[in-house]
Motif scaffolding. Structure first.
Motif, PDB file in Angstrom:
ATOM      1  N   TRP A  70      67.502 -30.416 -63.794  1.00  0.00           N
ATOM      2  CA  TRP A  70      67.456 -31.393 -62.703  1.00  0.00           C
ATOM      3  C   TRP A  70      67.340 -32.817 -63.222  1.00  0.00           C
ATOM      4  O   TRP A  70      67.444 -33.775 -62.478  1.00  0.00           O
ATOM      5  CB  TRP A  70      66.319 -31.073 -61.744  1.00  0.00           C
ATOM      6  N   ARG A  71      67.105 -33.001 -64.531  1.00  0.00           N
ATOM      7  CA  ARG A  71      67.098 -34.336 -65.126  1.00  0.00           C
ATOM      8  C   ARG A  71      67.816 -34.273 -66.468  1.00  0.00           C
ATOM      9  O   ARG A  71      68.027 -33.197 -67.026  1.00  0.00           O
ATOM     10  CB  ARG A  71      65.673 -34.852 -65.302  1.00  0.00           C
ATOM     11  N   ASN A  72      68.194 -35.415 -66.997  1.00  0.00           N
ATOM     12  CA  ASN A  72      68.890 -35.456 -68.290  1.00  0.00           C
ATOM     13  C   ASN A  72      67.993 -34.893 -69.393  1.00  0.00           C
ATOM     14  O   ASN A  72      66.801 -35.180 -69.460  1.00  0.00           O
ATOM     15  CB  ASN A  72      69.280 -36.889 -68.635  1.00  0.00           C
ATOM     16  N   GLY A  73      68.586 -34.121 -70.269  1.00  0.00           N
ATOM     17  CA  GLY A  73      67.839 -33.581 -71.406  1.00  0.00           C
ATOM     18  C   GLY A  73      66.939 -32.406 -71.079  1.00  0.00           C
ATOM     19  O   GLY A  73      66.014 -32.120 -71.838  1.00  0.00           O
ATOM     20  N   SER A  74      67.162 -31.701 -69.976  1.00  0.00           N
ATOM     21  CA  SER A  74      66.313 -30.541 -69.661  1.00  0.00           C
ATOM     22  C   SER A  74      67.135 -29.306 -69.297  1.00  0.00           C
ATOM     23  O   SER A  74      66.901 -28.673 -68.274  1.00  0.00           O
ATOM     24  CB  SER A  74      65.354 -30.874 -68.523  1.00  0.00           C
ATOM     25  N   PRO A  75      68.098 -28.949 -70.129  1.00  0.00           N
ATOM     26  CA  PRO A  75      68.873 -27.740 -69.816  1.00  0.00           C
ATOM     27  C   PRO A  75      68.066 -26.472 -70.124  1.00  0.00           C
ATOM     28  O   PRO A  75      67.100 -26.503 -70.886  1.00  0.00           O
ATOM     29  CB  PRO A  75      70.069 -27.845 -70.746  1.00  0.00           C
ATOM     30  N   SER A  76      68.481 -25.367 -69.519  1.00  0.00           N
ATOM     31  CA  SER A  76      67.866 -24.061 -69.764  1.00  0.00           C
ATOM     32  C   SER A  76      68.945 -23.072 -70.163  1.00  0.00           C
ATOM     33  O   SER A  76      70.032 -23.077 -69.605  1.00  0.00           O
ATOM     34  CB  SER A  76      67.161 -23.545 -68.505  1.00  0.00           C
ATOM     35  N   ASP A  77      68.631 -22.236 -71.124  1.00  0.00           N
ATOM     36  CA  ASP A  77      69.541 -21.188 -71.579  1.00  0.00           C
ATOM     37  C   ASP A  77      68.686 -19.977 -71.945  1.00  0.00           C
ATOM     38  O   ASP A  77      67.977 -19.998 -72.945  1.00  0.00           O
ATOM     39  CB  ASP A  77      70.352 -21.665 -72.778  1.00  0.00           C
ATOM     40  N   THR A  78      68.746 -18.926 -71.133  1.00  0.00           N
ATOM     41  CA  THR A  78      67.909 -17.747 -71.328  1.00  0.00           C
ATOM     42  C   THR A  78      68.790 -16.507 -71.435  1.00  0.00           C
ATOM     43  O   THR A  78      69.704 -16.325 -70.632  1.00  0.00           O
ATOM     44  CB  THR A  78      66.927 -17.573 -70.148  1.00  0.00           C
ATOM     45  N   ARG A  79      68.479 -15.659 -72.414  1.00  0.00           N
ATOM     46  CA  ARG A  79      69.166 -14.389 -72.592  1.00  0.00           C
ATOM     47  C   ARG A  79      68.114 -13.310 -72.780  1.00  0.00           C
ATOM     48  O   ARG A  79      67.338 -13.352 -73.733  1.00  0.00           O
ATOM     49  CB  ARG A  79      70.082 -14.429 -73.806  1.00  0.00           C
ATOM     50  N   GLN A  80      68.081 -12.347 -71.870  1.00  0.00           N
ATOM     51  CA  GLN A  80      67.076 -11.287 -71.933  1.00  0.00           C
ATOM     52  C   GLN A  80      67.761  -9.933 -71.923  1.00  0.00           C
ATOM     53  O   GLN A  80      68.757  -9.730 -71.234  1.00  0.00           O
ATOM     54  CB  GLN A  80      66.138 -11.385 -70.724  1.00  0.00           C
ATOM     55  N   LEU A  81      67.191  -8.974 -72.663  1.00  0.00           N
ATOM     56  CA  LEU A  81      67.728  -7.624 -72.752  1.00  0.00           C
ATOM     57  C   LEU A  81      66.559  -6.646 -72.742  1.00  0.00           C
ATOM     58  O   LEU A  81      65.542  -6.863 -73.419  1.00  0.00           O
ATOM     59  CB  LEU A  81      68.529  -7.446 -74.037  1.00  0.00           C
ATOM     60  N   PHE A  82      66.677  -5.584 -71.945  1.00  0.00           N
ATOM     61  CA  PHE A  82      65.662  -4.531 -71.896  1.00  0.00           C
ATOM     62  C   PHE A  82      66.376  -3.185 -71.918  1.00  0.00           C
ATOM     63  O   PHE A  82      67.273  -2.946 -71.103  1.00  0.00           O
ATOM     64  CB  PHE A  82      64.813  -4.660 -70.622  1.00  0.00           C
TER      65      PHE A  82
END
Length: 86
Positions: A70-82
């Motif tokens: 929602w602001r510059n410089g705050s991306p999210s990248d999540t990868r989960q495996l179960f």
């Protein structure tokens, strides 16, 4: 489970969590979900399970999540495996 219990080890003075996950007997199917949103938000969730008559069962789930933030410089990248084999 509140309180200390020696069954869970020496460091459970505050309590312990008991978690039961899905398996191939209780959820013998699959699911695919795709979610899109603002600010580049994308999420893909995959789920699959099954069992054999001999008693073997399996369950697997994957979650991929990415957004610009929602602001510059705050991306999210999540990868989960179960994965679970029983």
């Amino acid at each position: 489970m509140p309180g200390s219990n020696p069954m869970f080890g020496l460091n459970t003075l505050g309590g312990a969590w008991s978690v039961q996950t899905k398996d191939g007997h209780t959820a013998p199917d699959g699911n695919i979900a795709l979610t899109l949103g603002s600010r580049g938000r994308r999420q893909l969730t995959l789920e699959g399970a099954g069992s054999k008559e001999q008693g073997l069962d399996w369950y697997g789930a994957a979650n991929l999540f990415k957004e610009r933030g929602w602001r510059n410089g705050s991306p999210s990248d999540t990868r989960q495996l179960f994965d679970k084999l029983g």
